[in-house]
Design a protein around this motif. Structure first.
Motif, PDB file in Angstrom:
ATOM      1  N   HIS A  25       0.829  -1.193   0.000  1.00 32.64           N
ATOM      2  CA  HIS A  25       0.000   0.000   0.000  1.00 32.64           C
ATOM      3  C   HIS A  25       0.871   1.254   0.000  1.00 32.64           C
ATOM      4  N   ARG A  26       0.926   1.957  -1.130  1.00 33.79           N
ATOM      5  CA  ARG A  26       1.696   3.197  -1.275  1.00 33.79           C
ATOM      6  C   ARG A  26       3.185   3.013  -0.984  1.00 33.79           C
ATOM      7  N   LEU A  27       3.716   1.843  -1.312  1.00 33.84           N
ATOM      8  CA  LEU A  27       5.131   1.565  -1.042  1.00 33.84           C
ATOM      9  C   LEU A  27       5.686   0.634  -2.118  1.00 33.84           C
ATOM     10  N   THR A  28       6.843   0.988  -2.652  1.00 34.50           N
ATOM     11  CA  THR A  28       7.551   0.122  -3.585  1.00 34.50           C
ATOM     12  C   THR A  28       8.993  -0.014  -3.114  1.00 34.50           C
ATOM     13  N   SER A  29       9.480  -1.232  -3.037  1.00 34.14           N
ATOM     14  CA  SER A  29      10.854  -1.471  -2.606  1.00 34.14           C
ATOM     15  C   SER A  29      11.553  -2.351  -3.631  1.00 34.14           C
ATOM     16  N   ILE A  30      12.830  -2.087  -3.830  1.00 35.58           N
ATOM     17  CA  ILE A  30      13.637  -2.824  -4.795  1.00 35.58           C
ATOM     18  C   ILE A  30      14.916  -3.293  -4.110  1.00 35.58           C
ATOM     19  N   LEU A  31      15.230  -4.569  -4.300  1.00 35.14           N
ATOM     20  CA  LEU A  31      16.475  -5.144  -3.803  1.00 35.14           C
ATOM     21  C   LEU A  31      17.358  -5.453  -5.000  1.00 35.14           C
ATOM     22  N   THR A  32      18.601  -4.984  -4.963  1.00 36.76           N
ATOM     23  CA  THR A  32      19.512  -5.205  -6.084  1.00 36.76           C
ATOM     24  C   THR A  32      20.306  -6.489  -5.877  1.00 36.76           C
ATOM     25  N   ASN A  33      20.978  -6.918  -6.940  1.00 38.76           N
ATOM     26  CA  ASN A  33      21.739  -8.165  -6.888  1.00 38.76           C
ATOM     27  C   ASN A  33      22.899  -8.118  -5.901  1.00 38.76           C
ATOM     28  N   ASP A  34      23.400  -6.938  -5.596  1.00 35.21           N
ATOM     29  CA  ASP A  34      24.498  -6.831  -4.638  1.00 35.21           C
ATOM     30  C   ASP A  34      24.013  -6.562  -3.220  1.00 35.21           C
ATOM     31  N   GLY A  35      22.700  -6.762  -2.966  1.00 31.45           N
ATOM     32  CA  GLY A  35      22.179  -6.689  -1.604  1.00 31.45           C
ATOM     33  C   GLY A  35      21.886  -5.297  -1.100  1.00 31.45           C
ATOM     34  N   LYS A  36      21.668  -4.327  -2.009  1.00 31.81           N
ATOM     35  CA  LYS A  36      21.316  -2.971  -1.603  1.00 31.81           C
ATOM     36  C   LYS A  36      19.812  -2.767  -1.749  1.00 31.81           C
TER      37      LYS A  36
END
Length: 343
Positions: free
Chosen positions: A17-28
């Motif tokens: 709900h009103r939130l988007t999160s992204i995890l990158t391949n290097d763990g960031k």
């Protein structure tokens, strides 16, 4: 929407709900939206790196989010929570909290590799072994090619010594003199599976042998890397034709119990060999490079991929080799390839 990193570097995307999160391949971890106050204020319109983990070496391996909940699992098995969680209502959604094992929120069972949010008041953790530990757990149960015993439990001397870092006789003597049977079984669960059933007691035993903070410093696959192609500790040789040299053959030093635990073909082969036989030829027709990659994978669940590796060649080879060597059919080989190639 502005991205501060290449799209091809994305490992996971989680929406709530009103939130988007992204995890990158290097763990960031990067985040945008208005759901949680994360140090940027309540209205973030660009992706920004999560501030609490921006300036340290923390590697994040899993994320999930709910309506008013954000959960982070680090590579060091730390669980961080922000928002309303586990039935606790709080207005302090801007405060991120590290959850300790052994509390009413999390039990003492070893490591977690999945983490899920169910609804705005609940948080669920899923403990799951790797395919390596699943296979070695079966090895412990069946005792294939064990060469010694502790309290009448068939075990494998070189694995015990490698994990504990002491001689087997010293380990056996201490355990049988100072530990109950269930405590020995719990320790073996850690040795073979990286699991701690009784966190406090198992750590006490490991501390006696000079091992501190075992869950972070003594991973099974890292210890098994010490055994990979190790001539001094191996008990068998696999003879493979070297295509780079005509009529030349290479002898690879292996441990029967590891290959038998992970491959149905090797298990059947070793069970039917004469007891005094110390080597056997590989008849798969695969190259030395492919067999070396296979054995590396059997020991570590990883492929030693480099920039010079012909990725398409290895994929094609392994598609055949998984069936030929009767590897665990549940292993998602394509997922493993993707992870290895992105490193």
């Amino acid at each position: 929407m502005k991205l501060e990193f290449p799209v091809e570097d994305i490992s996971k995307i989680r929406l709530a709900h009103r939130l988007t999160s992204i995890l990158t391949n290097d763990g960031k971890l990067y985040i945008t939206g208005t759901n949680l106050k994360t140090g940027f204020g309540s209205d973030l319109t660009e992706f920004k790196q999560y501030p609490q983990f921006k300036n340290n070496n923390t590697i994040i391996q899993e994320i999930d989010c709910g309506k008013d909940l954000f959960v982070i699992l680090t590579q060091d098995n730390e669980i961080w929570v922000q928002g309303i969680f586990n039935g606790i209502k709080s207005d302090k959604t801007s405060v991120i909290t590290k959850i300790q094992t052994g509390t009413n929120l999390i039990n003492d069972l070893s490591t977690y590799n999945q983490i899920k949010c169910c609804d705005r008041y609940s948080m669920f953790f899923f403990q799951s072994n790797s395919y390596l530990t699943q296979d070695l757990e079966n090895l412990l149960k069946n005792g294939y090619f064990s060469d010694c015993n502790i309290q009448d439990i068939p075990v494998h001397k070189i694995l015990i010594e490698t994990r504990i870092g002491k001689t087997f006789d010293l380990i056996k003597k201490y355990l049988e003199s100072n530990c109950k049977l269930n405590e020995i079984q719990d320790l073996l669960k850690w040795i073979y599976c990286d699991q701690m059933i009784n966190l406090k007691r198992t750590n006490e035993i490991l501390n006696h042998f000079g091992i501190q903070n075992a869950q972070k410093t003594k991973l099974l696959k890292n210890d098994l890397k010490q055994l990979l192609f190790n001539e001094q500790t191996s008990d068998f040789k696999l003879v493979v034709k070297n295509e780079d040299e005509e009529e030349e053959e290479e002898e690879l030093y292996i441990h029967k119990f590891i290959l038998a635990a992970r491959s149905g073909l090797f298990l059947n082969m070793f069970q039917n060999l004469e007891e005094n036989l110390q080597k056997v030829k590989d008849y798969s027709g695969k190259s030395l490079e492919t067999i070396e990659l296979l054995i590396s994978f059997l020991y570590t669940d990883e492929l030693p991929i480099t920039a010079d590796t012909d990725q398409e060649f290895i994929k094609e080879e392994f598609e055949d080799i998984v069936e030929y060597y009767q590897l665990n059919p549940t292993i998602p080989m394509m997922d493993i390839f993707e992870k290895c190639f992105k490193k």
